[in-house]
Write a protein that holds these residues in place. Sequence first.
Motif, PDB file in Angstrom:
ATOM      1  N   UNK A 145       2.377   6.364  -9.637  1.00 42.35           N
ATOM      2  CA  UNK A 145       4.082   7.089 -11.169  1.00 42.35           C
ATOM      3  C   UNK A 145       5.160   5.800  -9.629  1.00 42.35           C
ATOM      4  N   UNK A 146       4.935   6.248  -8.656  1.00 42.98           N
ATOM      5  CA  UNK A 146       5.997   5.070  -7.958  1.00 42.98           C
ATOM      6  C   UNK A 146       6.258   3.689  -9.083  1.00 42.98           C
ATOM      7  N   UNK A 147       4.782   2.833  -9.232  1.00 44.83           N
ATOM      8  CA  UNK A 147       4.915   1.369  -9.898  1.00 44.83           C
ATOM      9  C   UNK A 147       5.562   1.737 -11.256  1.00 44.83           C
ATOM     10  N   UNK A 148       4.861   3.105 -11.745  1.00 44.62           N
ATOM     11  CA  UNK A 148       5.269   3.403 -13.661  1.00 44.62           C
ATOM     12  C   UNK A 148       6.773   3.960 -13.276  1.00 44.62           C
ATOM     13  N   UNK A 149       7.636   4.204 -12.571  1.00 48.70           N
ATOM     14  CA  UNK A 149       9.015   4.258 -12.347  1.00 48.70           C
ATOM     15  C   UNK A 149      10.170   3.226 -12.430  1.00 48.70           C
ATOM     16  N   UNK A 150       9.143   2.517 -11.123  1.00 47.31           N
ATOM     17  CA  UNK A 150       9.645   1.390 -11.145  1.00 47.31           C
ATOM     18  C   UNK A 150       9.981   0.613 -12.225  1.00 47.31           C
ATOM     19  N   UNK A 151       8.859   0.367 -13.199  1.00 47.95           N
ATOM     20  CA  UNK A 151       8.844  -0.781 -14.351  1.00 47.95           C
ATOM     21  C   UNK A 151       9.066   0.174 -15.302  1.00 47.95           C
TER      22      UNK A 151
ATOM     23  N   UNK B 255       0.354  -1.576  -0.027  1.00 49.92           N
ATOM     24  CA  UNK B 255       0.090  -0.108   0.227  1.00 49.92           C
ATOM     25  C   UNK B 255       0.971   1.492   0.276  1.00 49.92           C
ATOM     26  N   UNK B 256       2.427   1.008  -0.162  1.00 52.23           N
ATOM     27  CA  UNK B 256       3.086   2.440  -0.063  1.00 52.23           C
ATOM     28  C   UNK B 256       3.362   3.167  -1.381  1.00 52.23           C
ATOM     29  N   UNK B 257       2.746   2.103  -2.463  1.00 53.00           N
ATOM     30  CA  UNK B 257       3.069   2.841  -3.906  1.00 53.00           C
ATOM     31  C   UNK B 257       1.954   3.436  -4.299  1.00 53.00           C
ATOM     32  N   UNK B 258       1.917   4.314  -4.678  1.00 50.58           N
ATOM     33  CA  UNK B 258       1.123   5.021  -5.785  1.00 50.58           C
ATOM     34  C   UNK B 258       1.610   4.515  -7.178  1.00 50.58           C
TER      35      UNK B 258
END
Length: 310
Positions: free
Chosen positions: A18-24, A13-16
């Motif tokens: 935009x975080x997921x897209x940056x990590x991918x 639950x800590x990811x937004x």
Amino acid sequence: MTNLKGKDILHGNQFLEKDIEAIIKMASNIEKALKKKDSFTLLKGKILATLFFEPSTRTRLSFEAAMQRMGGGVISLGSVEGSSVAKGETLTDTVRTISQYADVIVIRHPRTGSAKEAADAVSIPVINAGDGTGQHPTQALLDIYTIYKELGSFKELVVSMVGDLKNGRTVHALVELLSLYQSRFYFVSPKSLRMPEEITSHLRKKGIKVEETEDMLKAANASNLIYMTRIQKERFTDLTEYERVKGSYIIDETFLKKLRKKMTILHPLPRVDEITPEVDRYPGAAYFRQVKNGLFLRMALLSMVFGKTL
Ligand code: CP
């Protein structure tokens, strides 16, 4: 890019978005770069400590390989019996000690909440590699990366999650990420292994459609993706209950023939009997590609935790 520098990774639950897209994006850059060279020097001089108080093959070795391929070093607690934990040292004293030697800690522990407890005790980043039946956020991120590669998107999916949903930390973490993208879920399990009520009600409050069923075929035929999980013998206090529910859901060639369309099948692994080996030849069987993606994803996460980009 989203700033994961110095951050703990503890919960889905800590990811937004935009975080997921940056990590991918970072994982994808690393995967492409690895086609041209075997390793990098981005994390030269940094040390990762792995502390695994429960068995692991993929998570521990992929984190260790990831750190080494990024140019860093690895230290490991090894077996609990071979460390001072066997003498009764507490988790917080253990991680405080290890934080004097390492720059990041990856921890797996049987107690839910233990990774947060470790993170609160030290000033270096702590990554949760599975805390009991709680969360396994880096598995969820590599699952999302795999879904993106296999299906071209991870948005507005219909997902059948099957097996031990009560104890499965992988599904507990993955629903957090997929619910950001308005996925719909079929939760397929024996009655005694249903998804915890606090998770289903949390999803419903977010407006996510959830249907609980014991019928895997009906759910699969209404889905884009099957996320299979193992019924986890080690989580049962009553082994007669395990004997009663084991083998409840099996994907085999007979099951595949009943599917109305080609499906993508994921599994965090290890498997026992819930996916038979002949299914490995099925084009949608993506679980060993998922294993490989774990390396790219964990290389990306380690780099980002140290504020490095590729
Ligand atoms: N998926 C997963 O966590 O595998 P390991 O238990 O082998 O690390």
